[in-house]
Motif scaffolding. Sequence first.
Motif, PDB file in Angstrom:
ATOM      1  N   LYS A   1     -27.193 -26.930   7.211  1.00  0.00           N
ATOM      2  CA  LYS A   1     -27.908 -26.443   8.322  1.00  0.00           C
ATOM      3  C   LYS A   1     -27.231 -25.101   9.106  1.00  0.00           C
ATOM      4  O   LYS A   1     -26.155 -24.799   8.913  1.00  0.00           O
ATOM      5  CB  LYS A   1     -27.723 -27.629   9.479  1.00  0.00           C
ATOM      6  CG  LYS A   1     -28.490 -28.961   8.869  1.00  0.00           C
ATOM      7  CD  LYS A   1     -29.239 -29.602   9.865  1.00  0.00           C
ATOM      8  CE  LYS A   1     -29.903 -30.570   9.242  1.00  0.00           C
ATOM      9  NZ  LYS A   1     -30.981 -31.187   9.876  1.00  0.00           N
ATOM     10  N   THR A   2     -28.250 -24.521   9.971  1.00  0.00           N
ATOM     11  CA  THR A   2     -27.574 -23.153  10.588  1.00  0.00           C
ATOM     12  C   THR A   2     -27.994 -23.360  12.033  1.00  0.00           C
ATOM     13  O   THR A   2     -28.871 -24.029  12.487  1.00  0.00           O
ATOM     14  CB  THR A   2     -28.282 -22.012  10.126  1.00  0.00           C
ATOM     15  OG1 THR A   2     -28.099 -22.038   8.682  1.00  0.00           O
ATOM     16  CG2 THR A   2     -27.874 -20.816  10.793  1.00  0.00           C
TER      17      THR A   2
ATOM     18  N   GLY B   1     -35.693 -28.876  15.608  1.00  0.00           N
ATOM     19  CA  GLY B   1     -34.525 -28.735  14.684  1.00  0.00           C
ATOM     20  C   GLY B   1     -33.791 -27.707  15.079  1.00  0.00           C
ATOM     21  O   GLY B   1     -32.619 -27.420  14.118  1.00  0.00           O
TER      22      GLY B   1
END
Length: 141
Positions: free
Chosen positions: A29-30, A67
């Motif tokens: 994830k970033t 997200g």
Amino acid sequence: MPIEEGMIVDGIVANITKFGAFVQLSGGKTGLVHISEIADTYIKDINSYLKEKQAVRVKVLNIDRDGKINLSIKQAQTIKKSTKPAEIDWQQEFKKNQSGSFEDRLSKFMKESEERLQEFMKNRESKRSGGYSRKGDIAQR
């Protein structure tokens, strides 16, 4: 382990922009560290604080419905700092400042005060006499 709001995690700076830095977190994830969340001071150039591929510790501020992950470096650092004040031995501090009787300390204080006052008056008089007076200027005209 899923990333949740409030967690402090380690990451690597993946990309730097004018408005912040993208940090690669565990699990692929970033998240984004906005420029205002990098340091407590004003930041003109992010590159003076961060470099690509630099390891950083971040706090997860929030994760929105899409997200997107908002992160903070400065809030992760403030949590690491100890909030406990330094211990001071007041008895020892008091004894250290007790260099003689009250009368001796008062006498020393009075002597130093008188010296400072004399120095002040001397400087004040030299400024007054060193300049010119308006009366002298008017008389010369």
